[in-house]
Write a protein that holds these residues in place. Sequence first.
Motif, PDB file in Angstrom:
ATOM      1  N   MET A 217       0.827  -1.203   0.000  1.00  0.00           N
ATOM      2  CA  MET A 217       0.000   0.000   0.000  1.00  0.00           C
ATOM      3  C   MET A 217       0.867   1.260   0.000  1.00  0.00           C
ATOM      4  N   LEU A 218       1.985   1.230   0.748  1.00  0.00           N
ATOM      5  CA  LEU A 218       2.875   2.389   0.764  1.00  0.00           C
ATOM      6  C   LEU A 218       3.529   2.600  -0.594  1.00  0.00           C
ATOM      7  N   GLN A 219       3.837   1.526  -1.307  1.00  0.00           N
ATOM      8  CA  GLN A 219       4.399   1.643  -2.650  1.00  0.00           C
ATOM      9  C   GLN A 219       3.441   2.396  -3.570  1.00  0.00           C
ATOM     10  N   VAL A 220       2.139   2.096  -3.444  1.00  0.00           N
ATOM     11  CA  VAL A 220       1.132   2.775  -4.269  1.00  0.00           C
ATOM     12  C   VAL A 220       0.979   4.227  -3.846  1.00  0.00           C
ATOM     13  N   ILE A 221       0.944   4.477  -2.539  1.00  0.00           N
ATOM     14  CA  ILE A 221       0.751   5.843  -2.048  1.00  0.00           C
ATOM     15  C   ILE A 221       1.952   6.713  -2.418  1.00  0.00           C
ATOM     16  N   ASP A 222       3.150   6.137  -2.367  1.00  0.00           N
ATOM     17  CA  ASP A 222       4.349   6.881  -2.772  1.00  0.00           C
ATOM     18  C   ASP A 222       4.253   7.370  -4.212  1.00  0.00           C
ATOM     19  N   SER A 223       3.515   6.653  -5.045  1.00  0.00           N
ATOM     20  CA  SER A 223       3.391   7.024  -6.463  1.00  0.00           C
ATOM     21  C   SER A 223       2.124   7.800  -6.751  1.00  0.00           C
ATOM     22  N   GLY A 224       1.474   8.315  -5.701  1.00  0.00           N
ATOM     23  CA  GLY A 224       0.326   9.187  -5.900  1.00  0.00           C
ATOM     24  C   GLY A 224      -1.025   8.500  -5.894  1.00  0.00           C
ATOM     25  N   GLY A 225      -1.064   7.207  -5.580  1.00  0.00           N
ATOM     26  CA  GLY A 225      -2.335   6.506  -5.550  1.00  0.00           C
ATOM     27  C   GLY A 225      -2.923   6.415  -4.147  1.00  0.00           C
ATOM     28  N   GLN A 226      -4.100   5.843  -4.073  1.00  0.00           N
ATOM     29  CA  GLN A 226      -4.737   5.539  -2.794  1.00  0.00           C
ATOM     30  C   GLN A 226      -4.842   4.033  -2.641  1.00  0.00           C
ATOM     31  N   ALA A 227      -4.898   3.580  -1.397  1.00  0.00           N
ATOM     32  CA  ALA A 227      -5.039   2.154  -1.107  1.00  0.00           C
ATOM     33  C   ALA A 227      -6.141   1.964  -0.084  1.00  0.00           C
ATOM     34  N   ALA A 228      -6.907   0.885  -0.258  1.00  0.00           N
ATOM     35  CA  ALA A 228      -8.006   0.591   0.668  1.00  0.00           C
ATOM     36  C   ALA A 228      -7.841  -0.822   1.193  1.00  0.00           C
ATOM     37  N   LEU A 229      -8.078  -0.974   2.495  1.00  0.00           N
ATOM     38  CA  LEU A 229      -8.028  -2.278   3.156  1.00  0.00           C
ATOM     39  C   LEU A 229      -9.417  -2.618   3.659  1.00  0.00           C
ATOM     40  N   LEU A 230     -10.024  -3.657   3.088  1.00  0.00           N
ATOM     41  CA  LEU A 230     -11.391  -4.055   3.425  1.00  0.00           C
ATOM     42  C   LEU A 230     -11.348  -5.219   4.409  1.00  0.00           C
ATOM     43  N   ALA A 231     -11.980  -5.053   5.575  1.00  0.00           N
ATOM     44  CA  ALA A 231     -12.015  -6.079   6.616  1.00  0.00           C
ATOM     45  C   ALA A 231     -13.464  -6.514   6.839  1.00  0.00           C
TER      46      ALA A 231
ATOM     47  N   PRO B 282     -11.133   8.283  -5.739  1.00  0.00           N
ATOM     48  CA  PRO B 282     -10.797   8.624  -7.136  1.00  0.00           C
ATOM     49  C   PRO B 282      -9.441   8.118  -7.599  1.00  0.00           C
ATOM     50  N   PHE B 283      -8.478   7.941  -6.683  1.00  0.00           N
ATOM     51  CA  PHE B 283      -7.127   7.543  -7.086  1.00  0.00           C
ATOM     52  C   PHE B 283      -6.787   6.145  -6.558  1.00  0.00           C
TER      53      PHE B 283
ATOM     54  N   GLY C 156      -8.729  12.842  -2.066  1.00  0.00           N
ATOM     55  CA  GLY C 156      -7.422  12.236  -2.196  1.00  0.00           C
ATOM     56  C   GLY C 156      -6.528  12.478  -0.995  1.00  0.00           C
ATOM     57  N   GLN C 157      -6.988  13.258  -0.003  1.00  0.00           N
ATOM     58  CA  GLN C 157      -6.178  13.498   1.195  1.00  0.00           C
ATOM     59  C   GLN C 157      -5.951  12.217   1.982  1.00  0.00           C
ATOM     60  N   ALA C 158      -6.943  11.324   1.971  1.00  0.00           N
ATOM     61  CA  ALA C 158      -6.813  10.032   2.642  1.00  0.00           C
ATOM     62  C   ALA C 158      -6.108   9.081   1.685  1.00  0.00           C
ATOM     63  N   GLY C 159      -4.863   8.743   2.023  1.00  0.00           N
ATOM     64  CA  GLY C 159      -4.116   7.850   1.148  1.00  0.00           C
ATOM     65  C   GLY C 159      -4.374   6.388   1.434  1.00  0.00           C
ATOM     66  N   LEU C 160      -4.617   6.068   2.701  1.00  0.00           N
ATOM     67  CA  LEU C 160      -4.836   4.673   3.103  1.00  0.00           C
ATOM     68  C   LEU C 160      -6.134   4.608   3.901  1.00  0.00           C
ATOM     69  N   ILE C 161      -7.102   3.903   3.360  1.00  0.00           N
ATOM     70  CA  ILE C 161      -8.415   3.823   4.005  1.00  0.00           C
ATOM     71  C   ILE C 161      -8.645   2.401   4.477  1.00  0.00           C
ATOM     72  N   VAL C 162      -8.923   2.239   5.767  1.00  0.00           N
ATOM     73  CA  VAL C 162      -9.314   0.952   6.336  1.00  0.00           C
ATOM     74  C   VAL C 162     -10.820   0.976   6.508  1.00  0.00           C
ATOM     75  N   GLY C 163     -11.507  -0.094   6.149  1.00  0.00           N
ATOM     76  CA  GLY C 163     -12.957  -0.060   6.287  1.00  0.00           C
ATOM     77  C   GLY C 163     -13.589  -1.429   6.284  1.00  0.00           C
ATOM     78  N   THR C 164     -14.868  -1.428   6.599  1.00  0.00           N
ATOM     79  CA  THR C 164     -15.686  -2.636   6.555  1.00  0.00           C
ATOM     80  C   THR C 164     -16.538  -2.583   5.288  1.00  0.00           C
ATOM     81  N   HIS C 165     -17.664  -3.302   5.310  1.00  0.00           N
ATOM     82  CA  HIS C 165     -18.578  -3.263   4.161  1.00  0.00           C
ATOM     83  C   HIS C 165     -19.008  -1.828   3.825  1.00  0.00           C
ATOM     84  N   ALA C 166     -18.833  -0.898   4.767  1.00  0.00           N
ATOM     85  CA  ALA C 166     -19.185   0.502   4.497  1.00  0.00           C
ATOM     86  C   ALA C 166     -18.411   1.046   3.309  1.00  0.00           C
TER      87      ALA C 166
END
Length: 728
Positions: free
Chosen positions: A346-360, A428-429, A409-419
């Motif tokens: 996820m950090l590799q993606v964020i370093d290149s301007g992307g966002q990452a999401a972790l679904l639990a 967007p990114f 895009g301010q949130a680079g790493l989002i942790v979330g549930t089914h929400a």
Amino acid sequence: MATELVYARGRRSSKLSSQWYSAPVRLARKGAAVAGAVASDDWTGMSRPLERVLGKRSANALAKIGLKTVRDLVYHFPFRLAKRGELMPISQVTEGESVTVIARVLSVNLRPMNSRRGFILTIEVTDGENDLSLTFFAKSPRPLQYHERRLAPGTVATFSGTVGSYRGQLQLSHPEYDEPDSEKMGRPIPIYHAAEKLPSWKIEKAVETVLPTLSEADFPDPLPAAYREANGLPGLFEAIQILHHPQDVDPWERARLRMKHQEALVLQTALAERGRRAREHAVKPYADQGGKLLEAFDAQLPYTLTDGQRAVGREIAADLARQIPMQRLLQGDVGAGKTVVALRAMLQVIDSGGQAALLAPTEVLAWQHLRTIEALLGPQHVMDVGLEILTGSLTAATRRRTLARIASGQAGLIVGTHALLSEDVQIPFLGLAVIDEQHRFGVDQRDRLASGVHTLVMTATPIPRTIAMSVFGDLDVSTLRELPAGRAGITTTIVPAANPVWMNRVWQRAREEVDGGGRAYVVCPRIDPEEGQASVTETATNLRADSALAGIGIGVIHGQMGQDEKAQAMEEFATGRVPVLVSTTVIEVGVDVRQATLMIIMDADRFGLSQLHQLRGRIGRGSAPGLCLAVTGVPDGTLARARLDAFASTTDGFALAEEDLRLRSEGDVLGASQSGGVSHLQFLSVLKDMDIIEVARTAARHLVLEPLPPALADEVALLERADYLEKG
């Protein structure tokens, strides 16, 4: 003359009861309309309703086991063959079960009943080793004389019914029976899955009526000719004829092998096609260029990555650097360090301007991931990354602020549930979707978040290779087998619930762990009391009154509590203010309290092997050794006890996964038993047929590079419509 032949069959058989064939049904010649039908031009030879072919009563009987069309019946294959006298040994029949036996009549006795008016016909039969009684009752002797004539001594017949008993002797009352044709006496007998009022031989006769009305044109072959030739397999129509009309065992087994290949190829093609579709649209590459977030993270890690973590990390980094979407499954044993590997990606993606999401799958796990990531990153890097959490329990105001940060895009790493899957969530990114414990999400849910982006799905339940190929065949698989250094290990002991001395020692040991600075989980299968099962509420009440734990805080956590209550319970447990936590399996996956050293599992026999292993994985995560106590009341020699013995014998999750397969049924593996359904696979065993699955998988990955042959494409579509892949 096929029409006349089938008509004669329906008319002639005195062996069939009037409840089976109500009247002769004349079948139309192939291609013609069904006589008397309000015809549907859409009907094909295979889609015809059985009522139009066999009559209403016969069709109704077959519909009770899910057979409604010609196709349903023709594809209801015998599951085994029997020889005369080997169908069901009489010695194995038990009272109350529905059985079918082939036996020879020894004696026949028709007489008036002693205790009431009427007559009884008693027939003794034998399979050559054991005897069984058959009884028929009637008000007058005449209907019984019909059976008496047909079942003279020496007659061999198939008898089906529910086993009862009279004065200690097993018997069948008013059994269905059929005398085999003399021309079939030397052939194997096909045995179909049947029902009490619909024995196997009646299904066989229905097939004998329907199959002659069909031709090879009704059976487009999903197996390409080159595949059949390479593997020495018969065509589909030939195989179907052999399966329903076996002349000998060897050709029948060859036909079964052919059907195994068909099921394997259709399944693997569906998976390969899904993988191809997921990869056909180019995505943004995220090359590992030594970005500041990933470099800083690696520099501050308090431990060294294992060789396995580094190797898997390189695989994932290479996937992310391509324009082809990554579709990868990361599996690893409990505590193998999957979260660190996923965070580095996820950090590799964020370093290149992307966002990452972790679904639990649960809020408890989502918040645990958030705390773990915060601890790994440190306060400054949390700010740099833009870490956010989105769950269903957020207040409306907090949710609006979180959604705005994600959308901007301010949130680079989002942790979330089914929400995270809600329609108002805009990322967007999004460059990488990480889905934890992916088996708790359907494929459609996975695709809702991860469609068109790099995807990493994780599971802490080790998956044997044959299952991975059959259920996750659209994914590349990476495996973590090593555990990080410094783990002290876990010991597992089975505790007999009925032994008060042992049970007292359980709670004394909990006291000792707490006094030594540890924490203790007590897991129960239920929240509220139910007879015969331990519950969270009752167990917590009892422990608070137990002198062994006097003065020690006893907390509870379960799925019906609100998120704030659950978060508070976990915080009090982690800090040691409440060092004993009584819980359901809500703490099964991902919960990481390093001071937890004792896991007590009440009614451990009510949990599956993988679930037990996950629960045990909540302890021994620090430098102190762990102890797991599995409390059970099941006796030796039972399947449940065998499962617990396997659990206690090893902490190797991969070894347990293999043992779990050995102990479970095929339907359990494929999810059919839990849902009350029937496995889509009639022939292929995902436990035993790895070689066939390998061959089919290789062929499927080549086949999907070109338009699929029409017959194979149709079978793949049929499989997908049946939601088999969703259930997988």
